[in-house]
Scaffold this motif. Structure first.
Motif, short mmCIF file in Angstrom:
data_model
loop_
_atom_site.label_atom_id
_atom_site.label_comp_id
_atom_site.label_asym_id
_atom_site.label_seq_id
_atom_site.Cartn_x
_atom_site.Cartn_y
_atom_site.Cartn_z
N ASP A 61 41.11 38.75 33.72
CA ASP A 61 40.48 38.41 34.95
C ASP A 61 41.61 37.38 35.79
O ASP A 61 42.50 37.07 35.34
CB ASP A 61 39.30 37.80 34.76
CG ASP A 61 38.08 38.51 33.95
OD1 ASP A 61 38.27 39.95 34.19
OD2 ASP A 61 37.72 38.14 33.19
N PRO A 193 39.49 40.83 41.34
CA PRO A 193 40.11 40.95 40.55
C PRO A 193 41.99 41.07 41.20
O PRO A 193 42.07 41.50 42.14
CB PRO A 193 39.97 42.47 40.10
CG PRO A 193 38.67 42.44 40.47
CD PRO A 193 38.27 41.90 41.87
N ARG A 217 35.43 34.96 39.67
CA ARG A 217 34.76 36.24 40.00
C ARG A 217 33.77 35.80 41.24
O ARG A 217 33.39 34.66 41.06
CB ARG A 217 33.92 36.78 38.95
CG ARG A 217 34.85 37.32 37.59
CD ARG A 217 33.92 37.97 36.69
NE ARG A 217 34.69 38.55 35.55
CZ ARG A 217 34.11 39.24 34.53
NH1 ARG A 217 33.11 39.68 34.81
NH2 ARG A 217 35.07 39.65 33.63
#
Length: 492
Positions: A61, A193, A217
């Motif tokens: 990530d 991302p 995120r």
């Protein structure tokens, strides 16, 4: 020009300015520290006997360590191969084998996936095992050398790798720097991302002297508070994230005194999401157009977006003018000026990895066939109107799915929709719609067909309506047709 030289120049211009900040780990790097760390990544790869030109895959990530590995590979002559962590193991395996990757760098979160792939020729290491150390200055890389393989499958078909050289990525970076207009010290918040090409957009901000905050995120509840806390000037979301944000916060204007632009790309902004976004961010919405094969080719700056809307025009499908090094033209336009969008310029890919026939077909005499339908207005602004291959041929007439979708979305009970064609013996293709209802009222297929008849020509009205709880979309907001057809038990 090459990535290594650009990063070294940034370190000379702003050595003590903060380049990267990762709140979760409380780590920051100045431009000088970033430059030294990238050289250290190269030395660590030397110790692992990963030679210049080798492909290094990344499975993680968005994080500071990810960017060090990503930029460190390119700056020291290796080829970055960013992977989508959401892919199934078989898909990851196919991409790694196709790339001939010599090394897979992964985060701890994906250790089990990486170790279960079972490629004997592939070295495996965690991102944290690549410990940057002080090392001598890096040499420049050849502008024509390969810098990146970016796997993309679009919405259908077998994934393929887009090849970018240092020269093409430098042209992309120039477009970003000139298009975005960031000032030294401006903060960019990243909650997306970093594959397949987003890490390059982040690099473009760094090369303006800006600071990048890596906030992990996207979380709809946290996004606006993060913009305030870090005094963010720029950020970027895809339409699916914007929709979640609007559902969480509403569209009342947010108090963001430092904010300059939210850049939105990939799937087009339409209807309710466009209106809500412009309200929430007080018209500070920019739209970029490009694709992995030709990133950052057009840009609609917030001021242009606001001017179009203020004049009473619709901005749906509007993506701006070509950026500094880019060119656009419309191939075989019809009477309305609509045809396939062709893209030109040094930002184009070199081709598809090991797919010479497809490369030659897509790169047509120096122009990239986008597969998108569009038109250029008298003011030079580009409008994207749909996909060429998505046109439905029914009874000898052409139907653009986007027109039918917009009609259906105007029904108050419809939340989301995708229109497509299915083979039909009599008509050639039938117009079909997969519809997500918002739950506010019961609706039948017949009611939706009747709604369409009130606003569309008869041949454009869907002959079949399928109801589904949620459309399967990629991170970029594009409907994944293979998954949709599987969910509906249809044959493509």
């Amino acid at each position: 020009m090459d990535i290594s030289t650009l990063l070294s120049q940034a370190a000379c211009k702003w050595p003590d300015q903060i380049a990267l900040h990762e709140p979760a780990s409380a780590r920051t790097l100045t431009f000088a520290e970033l430059d030294r760390a990238l050289s250290g990544v190269g030395q660590a790869l030397d110790h692992l006997q990963i030679a210049p030109g080798a492909r290094v895959a990344l499975l993680a990530d968005a994080s500071l360590d990810y960017l060090l590995a990503d930029y460190g590979c390119m700056a020291t002559g290796r080829v970055r191969v960013p992977l989508d962590p959401a892919l199934a193991p078989d898909e990851l395996l196919a991409q790694l084998q196709d790339a001939g990757a010599a090394l897979l760098l992964f985060s701890e979160a994906y250790a089990a996936v990486a170790q279960g792939l079972g490629i004997r020729s592939l070295a495996l290491h965690t991102l944290t095992a690549i410990k940057p150390v002080d090392s001598p200055p890096r040499p420049a890389q050849s502008p024509q050398s390969l810098a990146s393989l970016n796997y993309t499958g679009g919405t259908t078909g077998t994934p393929k790798a887009v090849m970018h050289q240092h020269a093409s990525l430098c042209a992309v970076l120039q477009n970003i720097v000139m298009g975005r207009g960031a000032a030294v010290g401006d903060v960019l918040l990243n909650v997306r991302p970093l594959w397949p090409i987003a890490a390059v957009a982040v690099l473009g901000h760094l090369l303006s002297g800006g600071q990048v905050v890596l906030a992990g995120r996207f979380e709809a509840k946290a996004f606006l508070p993060q913009l305030v806390e870090y005094r963010v000037a720029f950020s970027s979301l895809v339409p699916t994230q914007l929709l979640r944000l609007l559902r969480e916060t509403g569209s009342a204007p947010a108090d963001l005194p430092a904010f300059k632009s939210l850049d939105v790309g990939a799937a087009a902004l339409t209807g309710e999401v466009l209106e809500g976004s412009c309200s929430l961010f007080s018209e500070r919405i920019g739209v970029l157009y490009g694709m992995t094969e030709a990133p950052w080719s057009c840009y609609l700056a917030p001021a242009q977006m606001a001017a179009v809307r203020e004049a009473g025009g619709s901005a749906e499908g509007l993506v701006g003018r070509p950026l500094f090094s880019a060119a656009i033209r419309i191939d075989q336009p019809d009477a309305a000026g609509v045809g396939e969008i062709l893209l030109g310029g040094p930002q184009l890919m070199r081709g598809y990895w090991q797919l010479e026939a497809l490369s030659a077909k897509t790169l047509d005499n120096g122009w990239l066939r986008s597969g998108d339908l569009g038109r250029i207005g008298p003011d030079g602004l580009l409008w994207v109107l749909g996909r060429c291959k998505d046109i439905i041929r029914s009874g000898g007439k052409s139907v653009q799915p986007a027109e039918v979708e917009q009609n259906l979305l105007r029904h108050p009970g419809v939340q989301d929709v995708h229109v497509f064609g299915l083979a039909d013996l009599e008509w050639g293709e039938q117009v079909c719609a997969a519809v997500v209802l918002d739950g506010s009222q019961p609706l039948s297929a017949q009611q939706l067909m009747d709604h369409c008849r009130a606003g569309l020509s008869r041949y454009k009205v869907p002959r079949r309506v399928y109801f589904i709880d949620e459309l399967p979309r990629s991170h970029y907001g594009k409907v994944q047709k293979n998954r949709l057809f599987a969910a509906l038990n249809l044959q493509p």
